[in-house]
Design a protein around this motif. Structure first.
Motif, mmCIF file in Angstrom:
data_model
loop_
_atom_site.group_PDB
_atom_site.id
_atom_site.type_symbol
_atom_site.label_atom_id
_atom_site.label_comp_id
_atom_site.label_asym_id
_atom_site.label_seq_id
_atom_site.Cartn_x
_atom_site.Cartn_y
_atom_site.Cartn_z
ATOM 1 N N ASN A 37 0.805 -1.217 0.000
ATOM 2 C CA ASN A 37 0.000 0.000 0.000
ATOM 3 C C ASN A 37 0.840 1.270 0.000
ATOM 4 O O ASN A 37 0.369 2.305 -0.401
ATOM 5 C CB ASN A 37 -0.938 0.009 1.198
ATOM 6 C CG ASN A 37 -2.087 -0.951 1.022
ATOM 7 O OD1 ASN A 37 -2.416 -1.300 -0.096
ATOM 8 N ND2 ASN A 37 -2.669 -1.384 2.116
ATOM 9 N N GLY A 38 2.027 1.206 0.466
ATOM 10 C CA GLY A 38 2.870 2.394 0.516
ATOM 11 C C GLY A 38 3.182 2.776 1.949
ATOM 12 O O GLY A 38 2.964 2.026 2.890
ATOM 13 N N SER A 39 3.677 3.987 2.096
ATOM 14 C CA SER A 39 4.073 4.442 3.422
ATOM 15 C C SER A 39 2.839 4.804 4.252
ATOM 16 O O SER A 39 1.726 4.936 3.740
ATOM 17 C CB SER A 39 4.992 5.648 3.291
ATOM 18 O OG SER A 39 4.262 6.727 2.733
ATOM 19 N N PHE A 40 3.061 5.018 5.521
ATOM 20 C CA PHE A 40 1.975 5.381 6.428
ATOM 21 C C PHE A 40 1.360 6.720 6.028
ATOM 22 O O PHE A 40 0.145 6.883 6.021
ATOM 23 C CB PHE A 40 2.509 5.437 7.861
ATOM 24 C CG PHE A 40 1.514 5.952 8.852
ATOM 25 C CD1 PHE A 40 0.451 5.167 9.243
ATOM 26 C CD2 PHE A 40 1.623 7.228 9.379
ATOM 27 C CE1 PHE A 40 -0.479 5.630 10.148
ATOM 28 C CE2 PHE A 40 0.694 7.705 10.279
ATOM 29 C CZ PHE A 40 -0.355 6.916 10.674
ATOM 30 N N GLU A 41 2.192 7.673 5.673
ATOM 31 C CA GLU A 41 1.687 8.991 5.281
ATOM 32 C C GLU A 41 0.818 8.899 4.024
ATOM 33 O O GLU A 41 -0.190 9.584 3.911
ATOM 34 C CB GLU A 41 2.842 9.968 5.051
ATOM 35 C CG GLU A 41 3.394 10.603 6.315
ATOM 36 C CD GLU A 41 4.196 9.624 7.164
ATOM 37 O OE1 GLU A 41 4.745 8.659 6.584
ATOM 38 O OE2 GLU A 41 4.248 9.812 8.378
ATOM 39 N N HIS A 42 1.238 8.056 3.073
ATOM 40 C CA HIS A 42 0.468 7.888 1.844
ATOM 41 C C HIS A 42 -0.914 7.286 2.138
ATOM 42 O O HIS A 42 -1.930 7.752 1.619
ATOM 43 C CB HIS A 42 1.235 7.002 0.850
ATOM 44 C CG HIS A 42 0.489 6.706 -0.400
ATOM 45 N ND1 HIS A 42 0.260 7.667 -1.362
ATOM 46 C CD2 HIS A 42 -0.113 5.573 -0.846
ATOM 47 C CE1 HIS A 42 -0.440 7.134 -2.345
ATOM 48 N NE2 HIS A 42 -0.678 5.865 -2.061
ATOM 49 N N LYS A 90 -2.502 7.353 5.007
ATOM 50 C CA LYS A 90 -3.262 8.338 5.789
ATOM 51 C C LYS A 90 -3.830 9.427 4.892
ATOM 52 O O LYS A 90 -4.965 9.878 5.075
ATOM 53 C CB LYS A 90 -2.361 8.941 6.865
ATOM 54 C CG LYS A 90 -3.068 9.881 7.798
ATOM 55 C CD LYS A 90 -2.133 10.373 8.875
ATOM 56 C CE LYS A 90 -2.819 11.380 9.759
ATOM 57 N NZ LYS A 90 -1.936 11.898 10.798
ATOM 58 N N GLN A 91 -3.064 9.839 3.897
ATOM 59 C CA GLN A 91 -3.498 10.894 2.992
ATOM 60 C C GLN A 91 -4.623 10.416 2.068
ATOM 61 O O GLN A 91 -5.553 11.165 1.772
ATOM 62 C CB GLN A 91 -2.299 11.365 2.168
ATOM 63 C CG GLN A 91 -2.535 12.598 1.357
ATOM 64 C CD GLN A 91 -1.275 13.011 0.634
ATOM 65 O OE1 GLN A 91 -0.412 12.179 0.353
ATOM 66 N NE2 GLN A 91 -1.163 14.294 0.345
#
Length: 124
Positions: free
Chosen positions: A68-73, A75-76
């Motif tokens: 899924n990608g990074s946590f920030e991605h 969350k965004q």
């Protein structure tokens, strides 16, 4: 009084054959009832085979899917299922559900959660 006589060899053989037929009939009826009770399991065999086949087809595809990608991605990209109705000064008036198929709240910081709630979530 009638005298009891001993059965001859032919009569003994006939009695043995009758006994053997009864035993065979008993085992046949037992096996037939067992086989007829196993019919639902035979009906489920194609379901098990097709699900196992689908699992072996999907498993390599799922393994090669990107993360899924990074946590920030994440969350965004995640949007809440509710929206706020604001007045002309920007004050919140009402919370309105815009996505009825899923229930997602706003992201909150861990420090904003009560310690009792954090502990309950970890213990559950």
């Amino acid at each position: 009084m009638k005298k009891m006589r001993k059965p001859g060899a032919e009569e003994t053989a006939k009695a043995t054959q009758k006994t053997q037929k009864r035993k065979n009939l008993f085992w046949f009826s037992f096996m037939y009832s067992f086989a007829s009770s196993a019919k639902p399991l035979r009906l489920l065999r194609p379901v098990f085979l097709s699900s196992a086949f689908a699992l072996f087809l999907i498993a390599p595809c799922a393994h090669s899917m990107p993360a899924n990608g990074s946590f920030e991605h994440v969350k965004q990209e995640t949007k809440a299922s509710d929206a706020w109705l604001l007045d002309r000064h920007g004050e919140k008036l009402h919370r309105l559900r815009i996505n009825s198929s899923v229930r997602r709240g706003d992201w909150i910081a861990l420090a904003d959660m009560s310690p009792a709630l954090r502990e309950a979530m970890v213990l559950s």
